[in-house]
Design a protein around this motif. Structure first.
Motif, PDB file in Angstrom:
ATOM      1  N   ARG A  52     -42.780  -2.259  -8.042  1.00 58.36           N
ATOM      2  CA  ARG A  52     -42.686  -1.782  -6.650  1.00 58.36           C
ATOM      3  C   ARG A  52     -43.549  -0.561  -6.366  1.00 58.36           C
ATOM      4  N   MET A  57     -43.601  -0.844   0.563  1.00 59.33           N
ATOM      5  CA  MET A  57     -42.265  -1.066   1.140  1.00 59.33           C
ATOM      6  C   MET A  57     -41.681   0.257   1.654  1.00 59.33           C
ATOM      7  N   TRP A  59     -38.780   1.483   1.147  1.00 62.09           N
ATOM      8  CA  TRP A  59     -37.904   2.123   0.180  1.00 62.09           C
ATOM      9  C   TRP A  59     -38.076   1.483  -1.166  1.00 62.09           C
ATOM     10  N   PRO A  60     -38.004   2.190  -2.255  1.00 62.98           N
ATOM     11  CA  PRO A  60     -37.808   3.639  -2.436  1.00 62.98           C
ATOM     12  C   PRO A  60     -39.119   4.424  -2.240  1.00 62.98           C
ATOM     13  N   TRP A 284     -36.691  -4.602   8.020  1.00 63.13           N
ATOM     14  CA  TRP A 284     -37.083  -5.699   7.133  1.00 63.13           C
ATOM     15  C   TRP A 284     -37.064  -7.001   7.935  1.00 63.13           C
ATOM     16  N   ARG A 285     -37.956  -7.884   7.599  1.00 59.17           N
ATOM     17  CA  ARG A 285     -38.021  -9.167   8.276  1.00 59.17           C
ATOM     18  C   ARG A 285     -38.729 -10.174   7.373  1.00 59.17           C
ATOM     19  N   TYR A 286     -38.768 -11.424   7.824  1.00 61.44           N
ATOM     20  CA  TYR A 286     -39.531 -12.418   7.077  1.00 61.44           C
ATOM     21  C   TYR A 286     -40.974 -12.380   7.539  1.00 61.44           C
TER      22      TYR A 286
ATOM     23  N   ILE B 407     -36.573  -7.821  -4.920  1.00 63.69           N
ATOM     24  CA  ILE B 407     -37.846  -7.959  -4.194  1.00 63.69           C
ATOM     25  C   ILE B 407     -38.980  -7.339  -5.005  1.00 63.69           C
ATOM     26  N   GLY B 431     -34.343  -2.173  -7.357  1.00 57.37           N
ATOM     27  CA  GLY B 431     -34.410  -2.705  -6.007  1.00 57.37           C
ATOM     28  C   GLY B 431     -35.696  -2.409  -5.315  1.00 57.37           C
ATOM     29  N   PRO B 432     -35.794  -2.734  -4.045  1.00 56.23           N
ATOM     30  CA  PRO B 432     -34.759  -3.323  -3.191  1.00 56.23           C
ATOM     31  C   PRO B 432     -34.428  -4.769  -3.598  1.00 56.23           C
ATOM     32  N   LEU B 434     -32.780  -8.597  -2.325  1.00 56.31           N
ATOM     33  CA  LEU B 434     -32.443  -9.495  -1.220  1.00 56.31           C
ATOM     34  C   LEU B 434     -31.087 -10.092  -1.549  1.00 56.31           C
ATOM     35  N   SER B 447     -28.400 -12.837   5.370  1.00 59.64           N
ATOM     36  CA  SER B 447     -29.169 -12.190   4.304  1.00 59.64           C
ATOM     37  C   SER B 447     -29.439 -10.745   4.684  1.00 59.64           C
ATOM     38  N   VAL B 449     -31.425  -6.985   3.108  1.00 57.99           N
ATOM     39  CA  VAL B 449     -32.161  -6.285   2.057  1.00 57.99           C
ATOM     40  C   VAL B 449     -31.368  -5.045   1.695  1.00 57.99           C
ATOM     41  N   GLU B 451     -31.051  -1.516  -0.087  1.00 56.40           N
ATOM     42  CA  GLU B 451     -31.812  -0.371  -0.599  1.00 56.40           C
ATOM     43  C   GLU B 451     -30.837   0.562  -1.287  1.00 56.40           C
ATOM     44  N   LEU B 481     -31.235  -9.324   7.810  1.00 60.15           N
ATOM     45  CA  LEU B 481     -32.489 -10.046   8.016  1.00 60.15           C
ATOM     46  C   LEU B 481     -32.242 -11.195   8.957  1.00 60.15           C
ATOM     47  N   GLN B 488     -27.324  -2.509  10.074  1.00 59.93           N
ATOM     48  CA  GLN B 488     -27.218  -1.915   8.754  1.00 59.93           C
ATOM     49  C   GLN B 488     -25.751  -1.704   8.388  1.00 59.93           C
TER      50      GLN B 488
END
Lengths: 870, 589
Positions: A52, A57, A59-60, A284-286, B407, B431-432, B434, B447, B449, B451, B481, B488
């Motif tokens: 990562r 991204m 996070w983190p 977040w999304r696809y 992820i 992480g993160p 899914l 779904s 994500v 963190e 998602l 959240q």
């Protein structure tokens, strides 16, 4: 023995092995993740993809990327591009805390990881061919090979990727290609990958090996091509499709998602593939890009991406030497222009085929190729499907799973193993700063070609000069031996001072030789003492390492010798090259020559009219320091085909007229004399024959001989005639002196005259000076006699013992010149030289200085003025 | 103010005027009046439940005077916007008495102020031994706490051995390592001395018998007949003596100053060697007493026999004649060339350094054990998340079940030395992830994500930065998602070191307290921001005995896992944490 051909430019990397086939990676931009610690492990392949760190991204925090920060995630294609753009400069990828990694090490880590995936090993049993960009400098090749070796892959050989693709195509054609090949046929190779675009044309040459004919591509030195690459295109597309995208989201799409690259390769994707998680901002999304990206890609503007360069510029900032800024046109137009440029480079050649290679090779015929369709068709390349088959006079776009580069690399490796011919390469030039001697001219220090420009050598084979350079010597007493090398056309010079274990007692001559193999880094330059004495720390031989040499400015000419004992040639240049209008006048005149090729009287008069500025000298040009009182032609031949053409035609016409019209022979003899080095060969032969037969019946024959006898053999006929003439000194003495002096003054090769012949001339001159030196008789003859002595000394250039201090003739000449009446300098001698004669100086003293090895630089400079009268 | 012992020159009254400070019985208790005590005096008494926190007005800071260590903030300052207060974790050692004063100092713009904290029920480090000599032995709590440090050392050794990643351990390997703990019940806990004995026992006799010696050049009064070497100073001495001849200058004893040479073993490397042997013997005794004890199984174990034999060897080596004249090394003396480069001494020096460091580490670990437990809580929760990923992979088939995928991957980054009780580098959480709950055959319908946010980094997280008042030791933020509007949910993780407290409330009471606090925090935070995410809680309590171990939860989404303080029990505990997380995810998605 297993052969592996590897193409690892960061997208769809593949390795081909003739036994196991091709193994290609997915359509992901390959990354390398650098450790914080310089000695830590570099993550590659899947490990790097899943890591990562600096993935963009939200996070983190260690996944964040920013425009002001460093990047530990290195896209392999960016690294390749940086290595190419850096040229011969070392280039490193910087991360936090002052830590940095050589780009070559990053690439070597990636390549070895790709190879290990296919079980290719660094063991001697495997032969591994790694493709490299066409423009990769020797410095980059060397560093890459070094890093690969340190990772246990010392058995890697490099190969230019367009050559690899061309070899794959050629291999697919088999022997039938040789039958269809014509001179000048060109195979076009187009590489399109994330790290760059290359448009290369190869001429093919035939070689016979074991009874079979092989077509070999001839690689020329690469021309600088497009400074932007596929990464810039992809970045531009992301910015276009997702305006106002944040840096993190951009970076995820750029490094993590294949759809961006698939769009560039015109490969559609299915919705089932789109299960990737993406983030924009904190959300977040696809990831769900539309298939319209396949069309939108062509309209993307060619420019450097502000986000991509912002993200990477702190870690690396290498601009290619040829970057000209943003063009403002779309990518399809840019690619069309590149293809068009390639086709225009060899406008008359037949196109044998167009080979597409690289991960971004389009699946369907792209619009920019269609735009060049007419030109391709005219040049013999058919634009008709199927495109996934390598056809002669067709377009080849290898389909999925086929990688022309990896396949061609494997073909190359296999051929190399079997000793078969592979390809021809043009080596970069290498020069050694050394004294370069040219007969007739003052020795000059310049870069002597160790590897001459445009040297062709077969791939995998080594080149070296047949004879080493032997003009350098290590001076007695010196503690180090400095050498300066220059690489390529416009690269900087580099210097190395080889330390010597002890000062030498006497000068030691050394031999310098370079050997070089294509695509293996720098040339290996070896310096060896001629007598085998162990002058260097490691014995009689030392190898120079370009890497360890320091950059240096072009060196100054070393201090010139104070005395040579002879003057140099004073060969003036004709004006036909510089005076274009006069050349055109002459051409027009020649066009009016009757078909018989014989000039009329009127035309002869027209030619000899001084006012027309043709053959007869028309005066000195004070603004041209090399100007002499000569006309269109001079003793130096210009490297100008147009001049040659005019001169040849004029010479033919004059000589034909000379042979046909007896009435004007004397005049035509004079005119042909004024053609100097361009005089028709028939006329020179005629003169030589005259002298051999002793039929010297007019002065113009002698004047012409002085002007046109450019070789020692022709001069020898004149000298023989002079030495054999029983009428001496009564007849033509001054003219003979003049002619011999001029020939020696104008032409370098005349210094090769046998010394005994010149001795004969000098004996006669001595006799003449003894007989006439004190009376006021023929002053011109005395002057020309002195000049003949002066330029006769040019024989010293070849025979260093000619008229040495022990020679009685020298002493006799010296004393007679001292005793004879003083001859003043000709009024034109110092013209334009900036030198003034010293008080009381005269031609006698001037000649004596040369005779007694006391000549100065000024003396040598003004000596040519003695021939100023044309 | 009664009973306070302010340092001379400090002004107590100013402190109470300047700052507002409260001590909270639980980490979540900020704002809970019945679980918070105002510090309005120089001395505060309060019931100790293991992990009290202190909230303090911003601008002031707290210092542990015995080490001059500044208290580290827990999470972000609150309330959001004004950031008026900050929660701090309290150290354990001084609270548990243990011969210390219980003083802490507060630093404000006006100077330093001393406050004495008097917890009721904190367990001590030493307890009376079983023997009749009246000596003290380490309490069960102390042994467990010190085993934590050993646990991380073992993990680091394993990382160096198996994964070649230095101080980084792949998270995927961590939970498997935890699983192997306690697999061999016949052996006592691993200890540094066991490793030392294992690695160096065979070599020690050779090192001692072949100890390096030096020839010392000295000046002594020698009989004139034995003088073989003199120097300028001997001659100076001789000149100053009365008499004309050497015999006269020698006096009645017939001795004059001369140079002699003497063999000596008293070099720095041998001083270190002797000190190492001495410390090893002491450490062996401690290991045999605390870890092996009188358990007949342990006494016959391989480790116990190894350490016992090593202890005997150390005793014998200390009695070697060449060890006699060797003095103690001076404190803080660095390694000389021999210690760094001689093959025999170099290895010994490496273990000696670790032994010295460990002693200091133990003290610090004891003092900051509440922070250490928070660290372990995070570690166990993260390991459980990775275990979830392994056991519920996204590729698996089936409905009405949970799927977890990582992820991106990361490494657990361990510290070689503790930093105020913590061995894990913040930011190395996995992480993160899914997390999907497949209910009706449509993956992605529910779904999110996930963190994982460490409180040190919470100021960098858009949501966790609002949660400073919760005193959370970790935040698990779920981002939905696929929906029209992103939603959240946050799971606040607390680690409570109840093993350190003598009088701990029942599990149900702890759950109820956390539940109340969570509701309160939700209300307060929800007032400031509309659509504030739903908060859930997960509490990990440490336990010394096997009472009330296991997993508990209430209907409001607060779970509690009772975890043994002894690392040997963490394998089971991770399973419980994993189940608690699974249950929470299933209820949230």
């Amino acid at each position: 023995m297993s052969v592996f051909g590897c193409s690892a430019f960061g997208l769809k990397d593949s390795v081909t092995n003739p036994e196991s086939g091709c193994l290609a990676a997915d359509f992901f931009l390959a990354d390398v993740v650098l450790p914080r610690n310089p000695l830590g492990a570099i993550l590659t392949g899947r490990e790097a993809e899943e890591e990562r760190i600096h993935s963009g991204m939200p996070w983190p925090p260690e996944a964040w990327v920013s425009l002001e920060g460093y990047l530990r995630r290195v896209p392999v294609s960016c690294a390749w591009k940086a290595l190419v753009d850096a040229g011969d400069r070392p280039v490193r990828w910087k991360i936090d805390g002052g830590v940095s990694f050589p780009i070559a090490r990053i690439l070597a880590s990636h390549i070895t990881a790709v190879l290990k995936n296919t079980h290719a090993s660094g063991k001697a049993g495997d032969s591994i061919i790694v493709a490299i960009p066409d423009e990769l400098d020797e410095f980059g090749q060397e560093s890459l090979l070094r890093e690969l070796k340190s990772k246990g892959f010392g058995n890697v050989q490099l190969l230019w990727r367009p050559i690899a693709a061309a070899m794959a195509w050629i291999d697919a054609q088999g022997e039938k290609l040789a039958d269809k090949l014509e001179d000048g046929d060109v195979l076009a190779v187009i590489y399109s990958g994330p790290d760059g675009f290359e448009f290369v044309g190869f001429e093919l040459r035939l070689r016979v090996f074991e009874g079979r004919r092989y077509a070999l591509p001839l690689r020329d030195r690469p021309m600088s091509s497009l400074s932007l690459a596929g990464i810039d295109w992809a970045a531009g597309m992301i910015e276009t499709v997702f305006p106002n995208i944040d840096t993190g989201a951009f970076w995820q799409a750029f490094t993590g998602f294949p759809e961006v690259w698939l769009a560039m390769a015109q490969i559609p994707w299915s919705d089932n593939d789109l299960q990737r998680i993406w983030s924009q901002g904190n959300q977040w999304r696809y990831w769900n890009p539309g298939l319209d990206m396949l069309d939108r890609i062509w309209g993307v503007q060619v420019k450097r991406s502000s986000i991509l360069s912002g993200l990477t510029e702190k870690s690396i900032s290498v601009l290619p030497a040829t970057y000209h800024g943003d063009t403002g046109i779309a990518w399809d137009q840019m690619l069309y222009e590149q293809l068009d440029r390639l086709l225009r480079k060899k406008p008359k050649s037949r196109i044998l085929g167009v080979v597409f290679c690289g991960a971004l090779t389009p699946k369907t015929l792209p619009s920019w190729v269609k735009m060049a369709g007419d030109t391709l068709q005219q040049r013999g390349c058919k634009i008709s499907p199927p495109y996934d088959l390598p056809k002669i006079h067709g377009i080849w776009m290898p389909g999925d799973g086929a990688d022309a580069i990896a396949k061609g690399a494997a073909v190359y490796g296999t051929r190399l193993e079997m000793g078969k011919p592979t390809y021809l390469d043009t080596l970069p030039s290498y020069g050694l700063w050394a004294e370069i001697r040219r007969l007739g001219y003052e020795p000059l220090w310049d870069f002597y070609p160790l590897i001459p420009d445009k040297t062709e050598v077969e791939g995998g084979k080594e080149f070296s000069l047949p004879e080493p350079i032997d003009t350098l010597l290590i001076k007695a007493g010196s503690r180090e031996f400095p050498m300066i090398l220059k690489r390529g056309g416009d690269h900087a010079c580099r210097q190395i001072k080889t330390s010597l274990p002890k000062p030498l007692d006497a000068d030691c001559k050394v031999l310098v030789q370079a050997t070089m193999k294509p695509a293996t880094g720098f040339a290996v330059v070896t310096v060896e003492s001629t007598d085998g004495s162990e002058v260097f720390k490691r014995g009689s031989k030392v190898k120079l390492n370009w890497d360890y040499m320091t950059e240096a400015a072009r060196p100054e000419q070393p201090e010139l010798k104070s005395s040579y004992g002879y003057p140099f040639v004073a060969a003036g240049r004709g004006r036909i090259h510089s005076k274009k209008e006069k050349r055109l006048d002459l051409k027009r005149f020649l066009d009016q020559v009757p078909p018989t090729g014989i000039l009329s009287t009127q035309q002869i008069y027209f030619l000899k009219n001084k006012e027309n500025h043709f053959l007869i000298p028309w005066g000195w040009d004070r603004f041209d320091p090399e100007s002499f009182d000569i006309g269109l032609f001079g003793p130096v031949r210009e490297d100008d085909p147009e001049v040659e053409e005019v001169a040849e035609k004029l010479g033919e016409t004059l000589f034909k007229t000379f042979e046909s019209v007896r009435k004007h022979r004397v005049e035509l003899c004079r005119l042909m004399g004024f053609m100097y080095a361009y005089a028709p060969p028939g006329f020179v032969s005629f003169l030589m024959k005259i002298y051999q037969q002793g039929q010297v019946n007019h002065h113009n024959l002698l004047y012409a001989a002085g002007r046109v006898f450019s070789t020692s053999s022709s001069l020898e006929t004149l000298v023989d005639r002079f030495n054999a003439d029983p009428s001496y000194p009564e007849n033509n003495t001054a003219q003979f002196f003049w002619a011999i002096m001029r020939s020696l003054c104008y032409y370098p090769e005349t210094a090769l005259l046998p010394p005994e012949k010149e001795y004969g001339v000098f004996e006669r001159i001595y006799q003449f000076f003894c007989d006439h030196g004190r009376n006021g008789g023929n002053q011109d003859a005395l002057k020309y006699g002195l000049c003949t002595v002066l330029f006769g000394l040019r024989l010293r250039e070849v025979n260093t013992t000619f008229l040495n201090p022990e020679d009685p003739l020298r002493n006799k000449l010296s004393s007679v010149i001292k005793r004879m009446r003083n001859i003043g300098f000709p009024p034109t001698m110092f013209r334009g030289t900036g030198v003034r004669p010293g008080p009381g100086d005269n031609l006698n003293r001037f000649v004596l200085r040369f005779l007694n090895h006391m000549d100065t630089q000024e003396d040598r400079r003004v000596a040519g003025g003695l021939a100023a009268g044309g | 103010m009664g009973g306070s012992d302010p340092v001379a020159g400090e002004r107590l009254m100013g402190f109470f005027e300047e700052i507002e400070a409260q001590i909270h019985l639980w980490p979540w208790s900020v704002g809970m009046a019945d679980e918070s005590i105002d510090i309005v005096d120089g001395r505060v008494e309060f019931p100790f439940y293991g992990s009290p926190t202190i909230s303090l007005a911003r601008g002031a800071s707290l210092i542990l005077p015995s080490r001059y260590e500044r208290f580290l903030p827990l999470g972000t300052a609150f309330p959001p916007g004004t950031s008026k207060y900050q929660v701090y974790e309290a150290p354990y050692g001084m609270l548990a008495g243990d011969g210390r004063s219980g003083n802490i100092r507060a630093k404000t713009g006006s100077g330093y102020f001393a406050v004495t904290l008097a917890p009721i029920g904190a367990l001590p480090r030493l307890v009376a031994g079983d023997g009749s000599d009246g000596s003290s032995v380490e309490s069960g709590l102390a042994r467990s706490v010190l085993a934590w440090s050993q646990f991380f050392d073992d993990l680091l050794d394993e990382a160096g051995k198996n994964w070649q990643r230095g101080e980084n351990v792949p998270w995927g390997e961590v939970w498997q390592f935890i699983g192997t703990l306690g697999s061999d019940g016949s052996e006592p806990r691993m200890g540094l001395i066991v490793k030392i004995a294992d690695q160096i026992k065979q070599k020690m006799p050779g090192i001692v018998q072949g100890a390096r010696k030096i020839l010392l050049r000295e000046r002594q009064l020698l009989p004139t007949s034995r003088v073989s070497e003199t120097d300028i100073r001997c001659l100076d001495w001789l000149i100053r003596q009365p008499g004309r001849t050497v015999a006269e200058k020698g006096g009645h004893k017939q001795r004059i100053m001369a140079v002699t040479r003497r063999e000596s073993f008293n070099t720095l490397e041998n001083q270190v060697l002797k000190d190492f042997i001495r410390r090893c013997r002491k450490e062996s005794a401690r290991y045999l007493q605390n870890e092996v004890g009188f358990d007949p199984n342990f006494r016959q174990s391989k480790r116990a026999r190894l350490v016992a034999s090593y202890q005997r060897l150390c005793g014998r080596l200390l009695n070697e004649p060449n060890m006699e004249e060797i003095s103690r090394p001076s404190p803080n003396s660095g390694p000389n060339y021999v210690l760094q480069n001689d093959l025999r001494y170099r290895e010994m020096w490496r273990w000696y350094s670790r032994l010295l460091k460990r002693e200091d580490e133990e003290d610090r670990f004891w003092d900051w054990q509440t922070r250490a437990w928070s660290d372990i809580t995070r570690f166990l929760v993260n390991a459980a998340m990775v275990m979830l990923k392994e056991q519920y992979p996204k590729t698996a088939e089936g409905e009405d079940r949970l799927f977890v995928a990582e992820i991106a991957q990361s490494l657990l980054h361990l510290r070689r030395e503790q930093a105020m009780g913590c061995r894990i580098v913040p930011g190395s959480e996995p992480g993160p992830f899914l997390v999907s709950h497949r209910r009706q055959g449509k993956l992605g319908e529910a779904s999110a994500v996930l963190e994982i946010v460490h409180p040190r980094d919470s100021d960098k997280h858009y949501l966790a930065k609002l949660l400073g008042r919760t005193g959370g030791h970790q935040f698990l933020v779920l981002n939905s998602l696929g929906g029209v509007t992103p939603q959240q949910k946050v799971i606040v993780v607390w680690g409570v070191h109840t093993a350190g407290a003598g009088n701990v409330p029942q599990v149900a009471d702890i759950l109820a307290s956390a539940d109340r606090a969570l509701k309160y925090h939700s209300t307060v935070l929800g007032e400031r921001r509309s659509g504030f995410p739903r908060l859930s809680g997960l509490v990990l309590c440490s336990r010394l005995e096997d009472v009330e171990l296991g997993r508990y939860s209430n209907k409001n989404g607060v779970s509690l896992v009772s975890v043994p303080a002894d690392p040997l029990g963490w394998g089971t505990a991770v399973q419980d944490v994993k189940e608690a997380l699974k249950q929470t995810f299933e209820s949230l998605l």
